[in-house]
Enzyme design. Structure first.
Site, PDB file in Angstrom:
ATOM      1  N   ARG A 234       0.793  -1.133   0.030  1.00 34.45           N
ATOM      2  CA  ARG A 234      -0.155  -0.089   0.143  1.00 34.45           C
ATOM      3  C   ARG A 234       1.031   1.094  -0.100  1.00 34.45           C
ATOM      4  NH1 ARG A 234      -3.694  -2.249  -1.708  1.00 34.45           N
ATOM      5  NH2 ARG A 234      -5.860  -2.537  -0.867  1.00 34.45           N
ATOM      6  N   GLU A 263      -3.689   7.402  -4.926  1.00 38.15           N
ATOM      7  CA  GLU A 263      -3.997   6.680  -6.266  1.00 38.15           C
ATOM      8  C   GLU A 263      -5.357   7.094  -6.580  1.00 38.15           C
ATOM      9  OE1 GLU A 263      -3.882   2.462  -5.853  1.00 38.15           O
ATOM     10  OE2 GLU A 263      -2.037   2.525  -4.955  1.00 38.15           O
ATOM     11  N   HIS A 281      -1.365   0.204 -10.355  1.00 34.78           N
ATOM     12  CA  HIS A 281      -1.834  -0.816  -9.311  1.00 34.78           C
ATOM     13  C   HIS A 281      -2.578  -2.104 -10.066  1.00 34.78           C
ATOM     14  CE1 HIS A 281      -3.872  -1.288  -4.937  1.00 34.78           C
ATOM     15  NE2 HIS A 281      -3.532  -2.308  -5.572  1.00 34.78           N
TER      16      HIS A 281
HETATM   17  C1  8YV Z   1      -6.966  -4.974  -5.991  1.00 34.75           C
HETATM   18  C2  8YV Z   1      -5.480  -5.028  -3.700  1.00 34.75           C
HETATM   19  O1  8YV Z   1      -6.285  -4.111  -7.190  1.00 34.75           O
HETATM   20  O2  8YV Z   1      -6.396  -6.968  -2.901  1.00 34.75           O
HETATM   21  C3  8YV Z   1      -5.980  -5.736  -2.568  1.00 34.75           C
HETATM   22  O3  8YV Z   1      -5.851  -5.451  -1.491  1.00 34.75           O
HETATM   23  O4  8YV Z   1      -4.911  -3.987  -3.667  1.00 34.75           O
HETATM   24  C4  8YV Z   1      -5.740  -5.538  -5.175  1.00 34.75           C
HETATM   25  O5  8YV Z   1      -5.916  -6.816  -5.229  1.00 34.75           O
HETATM   26  C5  8YV Z   1      -7.723  -3.978  -5.342  1.00 34.75           C
HETATM   27  O6  8YV Z   1      -8.329  -4.410  -4.128  1.00 34.75           O
HETATM   28  C6  8YV Z   1      -8.876  -3.502  -6.448  1.00 34.75           C
HETATM   29  O7  8YV Z   1      -9.644  -2.570  -5.873  1.00 34.75           O
END
Ligand code: 8YV
Length: 321
Positions: A234, A263, A281
């Site tokens: 993150r 983001e 991402h």
């Molecule tokens: C996804 C992510 O891009 O699972 C997560 O925490 O960061 C990614 O797998 C995201 O959740 C999509 O909104």
């Protein structure tokens, strides 16, 4: 189950909307013109929330929704949900672990190799006609040969990354809140110690208050002028201005980033740098894996309202209670 009403504050993937829309009454808040009036009128009827990081789901958001029982989060990371508050209110929070682990680890290794061997820069060189004009792309100073790699966060995804790195014959160590049992990698209780012991630092750290800006100027100083930083966790775990500064003034050599603090906004200074590889991402971004994530979210909601409990509740809202 049509008498059960669900609310999606922001757009969700069609698979989620279609499958849950068939079984339940699903409200798409993002399509509603007067959202406040909608919440005022319908708030008490909503029993489930489908979320994907669009809005902060906290005490203020939940106040006009007193009958919510489940918050189903799309993604393994649920830092946009105040899960502690949800737990206190008796609301269960679910996420989508496991189904994305290998995909995100693949992306991480791709990003790491792109950054270490400057592959996007080399491709740009070719496309710009420099190969025929100026000659071969310069040899890279950085290599995985003999490299030491440190992983911040040795959870499911961190372990899958480490497993892949073993095949590259590099020395692996890690920092975690606690040592992880049964792994052959060296543990560093201090993040700065890990950074100073390695050439490449990979963050898989989740978001939220516990990790906020934990990767700061001190960590970049410890990583040093030959150091490479990779982030697949993150953006909020990194002090982004400190990272930009470290990349600008040579405190570290380069970075490969799939995640950012705000983001989809990426600092203009990063966009202009040659010593960074930037991805939007895409860690879990395949149809295969996103469909599995969506399917798991749907199954959590269906299981809950069938009285069978959640399938993958988060740590703050364990089940059974
Ligand atoms: C996804 C992510 O891009 O699972 C997560 O925490 O960061 C990614 O797998 C995201 O959740 C999509 O909104």
């Amino acid at each position: 189950m049509k008498s059960i009403e669900l609310l999606a504050p922001g757009p969700m993937m069609p698979l989620v909307i279609d499958r849950l829309g068939e079984a339940f009454t699903l409200h798409r808040l993002w399509e509603v013109a007067d959202k406040e009036a909608f919440i005022r009128e319908k708030g008490e009827k909503i029993r489930g929330l489908l979320v994907g990081g669009h809005a902060r789901i906290d005490e203020a958001f939940l106040k006009p929704l007193p009958n919510v029982e489940i918050i189903a989060n799309f993604g393994v990371g649920y830092d946009s949900v105040d899960a502690k508050h949800a737990g206190e209110k008796g609301i269960v929070v679910t996420n989508t672990p496991d189904v994305l682990t290998e995909e995100v680890a693949d992306t991480c290794l791709g990003l790491l190799l792109m950054t270490v061997r400057e592959l996007p820069q080399a491709e740009r060189w070719l496309r710009a006609g420099n190969w025929t004009g100026k000659g071969p792309y310069p040899l890279t100073h950085t290599t995985l040969r003999g490299a030491k790699v440190g992983i911040i966060g040795l959870g499911r995804i961190g372990k899958a990354i480490a497993r892949r790195l073993e095949a590259f014959d590099v020395a692996i160590s890690y920092h975690n809140r606690r040592p992880v049992a049964g792994v052959p990698y060296a543990y560093h209780a201090s993040l700065a110690d890990l950074a100073s012991a390695v050439d490449i630092l990979v963050s898989v750290a989740p978001g939220g208050p516990d990790t906020f800006h934990m990767i700061d100027a001190d960590v970049f100083r410890a990583l040093g002028p030959k150091g490479i930083f990779i982030n697949i966790g993150r953006g909020s775990a990194v002090d982004e201005p400190a990272m930009v500064e470290a990349l600008k003034n040579g405190t570290i050599r380069s970075a490969g980033l799939d995640v950012f603090e705000h983001e989809p906004k990426v600092p203009a200074e990063l966009m202009a740098m040659e010593n960074v590889v930037l991805l939007p991402h895409v860690g879990s971004g395949t149809h295969h894996t996103r469909d599995l994530m969506g399917g798991l979210l749907v199954d959590n909601v269906k299981s809950w309202f069938a009285g069978k409990g959640p399938l993958t509740p988060v740590a703050e809202t364990p089940w059974p209670r």
